[in-house]
Design a protein around this motif. Structure first.
Motif, PDB file in Angstrom:
ATOM      1  N   THR A 168       0.814  -1.226   0.000  1.00  0.00           N
ATOM      2  CA  THR A 168       0.000   0.000   0.000  1.00  0.00           C
ATOM      3  C   THR A 168       0.844   1.271   0.000  1.00  0.00           C
ATOM      4  OG1 THR A 168      -0.134   0.101   2.432  1.00  0.00           O
ATOM      5  CG2 THR A 168      -1.788  -1.235   1.298  1.00  0.00           C
ATOM      6  N   HIS A 169       2.180   1.111  -0.120  1.00  0.00           N
ATOM      7  CA  HIS A 169       3.108   2.254  -0.110  1.00  0.00           C
ATOM      8  C   HIS A 169       2.941   3.101   1.155  1.00  0.00           C
ATOM      9  CE1 HIS A 169       4.017   1.243  -4.249  1.00  0.00           C
ATOM     10  NE2 HIS A 169       2.724   1.280  -4.534  1.00  0.00           N
ATOM     11  N   TYR A 170       2.809   2.417   2.289  1.00  0.00           N
ATOM     12  CA  TYR A 170       2.588   3.102   3.568  1.00  0.00           C
ATOM     13  C   TYR A 170       3.799   3.932   3.980  1.00  0.00           C
ATOM     14  CZ  TYR A 170       1.672   3.913   8.514  1.00  0.00           C
ATOM     15  OH  TYR A 170       1.475   4.507   9.731  1.00  0.00           O
ATOM     16  N   GLU A 171       3.542   5.176   4.339  1.00  0.00           N
ATOM     17  CA  GLU A 171       4.560   6.051   4.934  1.00  0.00           C
ATOM     18  C   GLU A 171       3.828   7.135   5.716  1.00  0.00           C
ATOM     19  OE1 GLU A 171       8.330   9.009   3.834  1.00  0.00           O
ATOM     20  OE2 GLU A 171       7.447   7.720   2.284  1.00  0.00           O
ATOM     21  N   ALA A 172       3.933   7.057   7.041  1.00  0.00           N
ATOM     22  CA  ALA A 172       3.195   7.980   7.894  1.00  0.00           C
ATOM     23  C   ALA A 172       3.940   9.295   8.060  1.00  0.00           C
ATOM     24  CB  ALA A 172       2.958   7.360   9.261  1.00  0.00           C
ATOM     25  N   GLU A 173       3.167  10.354   8.196  1.00  0.00           N
ATOM     26  CA  GLU A 173       3.722  11.668   8.513  1.00  0.00           C
ATOM     27  C   GLU A 173       3.515  11.871  10.007  1.00  0.00           C
ATOM     28  OE1 GLU A 173       5.960  14.796   7.741  1.00  0.00           O
ATOM     29  OE2 GLU A 173       5.262  13.512   6.105  1.00  0.00           O
TER      30      GLU A 173
END
Length: 364
Positions: A168-173
């Motif tokens: 899901t191309h997860y990358e949290a800010e």
């Protein structure tokens, strides 16, 4: 060559703590101020020769996140809970509380916490399906194969995070206050939710300090058990008190493999200082943005449903207070640990009062 074994044990416990530190960031806690807690506990353990270290604890994080709606409410819950535990630790009343309530009622509360953790894990998996469901699946398989919580948390968190990142191309800010390497004073607030949360966190810590602290002491092989529960409670309380005012995460009593090292005191201090360096250097947030909060769901499910619940539920059903302890379990699981213990204490008091009244009336 003892120091090598001490270091390996310390690194193992650090690896266990990192995913739970990431969980703390997901709940909005700043990790840089938490450095204070690890340094303070290292100094206390070194000064008094204590074998029981403190670190991030999934149970307290999950409970605090569940009972507080905002970061400020959560830090206020930690501050309030730490005030209660500081009084208990300094006055030496921890063991007296357990003696009054009894082991079965305390076990009922802990078993209820196990169900709470399992419910929190299921809710996490529902909200973040890719990371949560994969975390649960990996955790179940890993624990069935290894029966080891360290491997379970490591593989489930790493595996589910990789799946989330690549699928899901997860990358949290992450929020700015979580990653900032500076101190921000947060004045505690008090409302019904915070007071309830503080009392619940204190009840959880009473049970955890006794069970986890004594288990850690047993792992040393030293007799009698070397863990000073009042010292451990005071250390954990003052560490949380300081870090909560700066927006930091709670650190609590854990079952620590450092106790089985050749030099358990030194190994425990090594572990806490390594964790302090990781937090101070800002390395944890760099990892944390690629780790979904639901990646801890599998570990929470195993911890609550498989590790904490069965053992404590069995103790709950032993002794003369088994019915009251069972009700304590149910109320804790449905409401919170404080309400559960309060229910158990009230029922035990009423039952004893009724028995006294019956015996007194019979004698007349």
């Amino acid at each position: 060559m003892h120091w090598i074994a001490d270091l390996l044990a310390a690194i193992g416990v650090v690896l266990n703590g990192i995913p739970q530190g990431i969980m703390a960031m997901g709940l909005g806690f700043a990790v840089f101020p938490t450095t204070f807690s690890f340094v303070l506990a290292s100094a206390v353990n070194g000064a008094f020769g204590s074998v029981a270290p403190i670190s991030f604890q999934a149970e307290s994080l999950a409970l605090t996140g569940n009972l507080g709606d905002t970061t400020r409410e959560r830090t206020s819950i930690i501050f309030g809970g730490s005030l209660i535990m500081a009084v208990i630790g300094v006055s030496g009343t921890l063991t007296k509380i357990v003696a009054v309530l009894g082991n079965s009622i305390m076990a009922g509360m802990m078993a209820g916490v196990g169900i709470m953790l399992a419910k929190i894990a299921v809710n996490m998996a529902r909200k973040q399906r890719t990371a949560g469901i994969s975390s649960v699946a990996i955790a179940i398989v890993t624990y069935l194969l290894t029966k080891d919580l360290v491997w379970t948390i490591a593989l489930s968190v790493i595996g589910s995070s990789l799946i989330a990142v690549f699928a899901t191309h997860y990358e949290a800010e992450l929020p700015a206050h979580v990653v900032e390497r500076r101190f921000h004073f947060l004045k505690p607030i008090f409302n019904i939710r915070v007071i309830r949360g503080a009392l619940s966190l204190a009840c959880l810590n009473i049970g955890a300090n006794i069970s986890y602290g004594l288990i850690t002491g047993q792992m040393t092989g030293i007799k009698p058990n070397p863990v000073n529960l009042n010292l451990l409670t005071g250390t954990q309380a003052f560490a949380d008190m300081g870090t909560s005012l700066l927006g930091g995460a709670p650190v609590e009593t854990i079952i620590s493999a450092t106790a089985s090292a050749p030099e358990p005191v030194i190994a425990g201090i090594m572990m806490m200082l390594i964790m302090a360096v990781i937090l101070f250097a800002g390395w944890l947030p760099k990892i944390g943005k690629y780790v979904p909060s639901a990646s801890i769901a599998g570990f929470l499910l195993i911890l609550g449903a498989v590790v904490i619940f069965p053992e404590n539920a069995a103790t709950t059903m032993q002794g003369s207070d088994s019915v009251i302890a069972a009700l304590t379990l149910v109320v804790t699981a449905i409401v919170d640990p404080f309400t559960g213990l309060l229910t158990g204490a009230a029922l035990k008091f009423i039952l004893r009062l009724s028995a006294w009244g019956y015996n007194h009336g019979t004698n007349i």
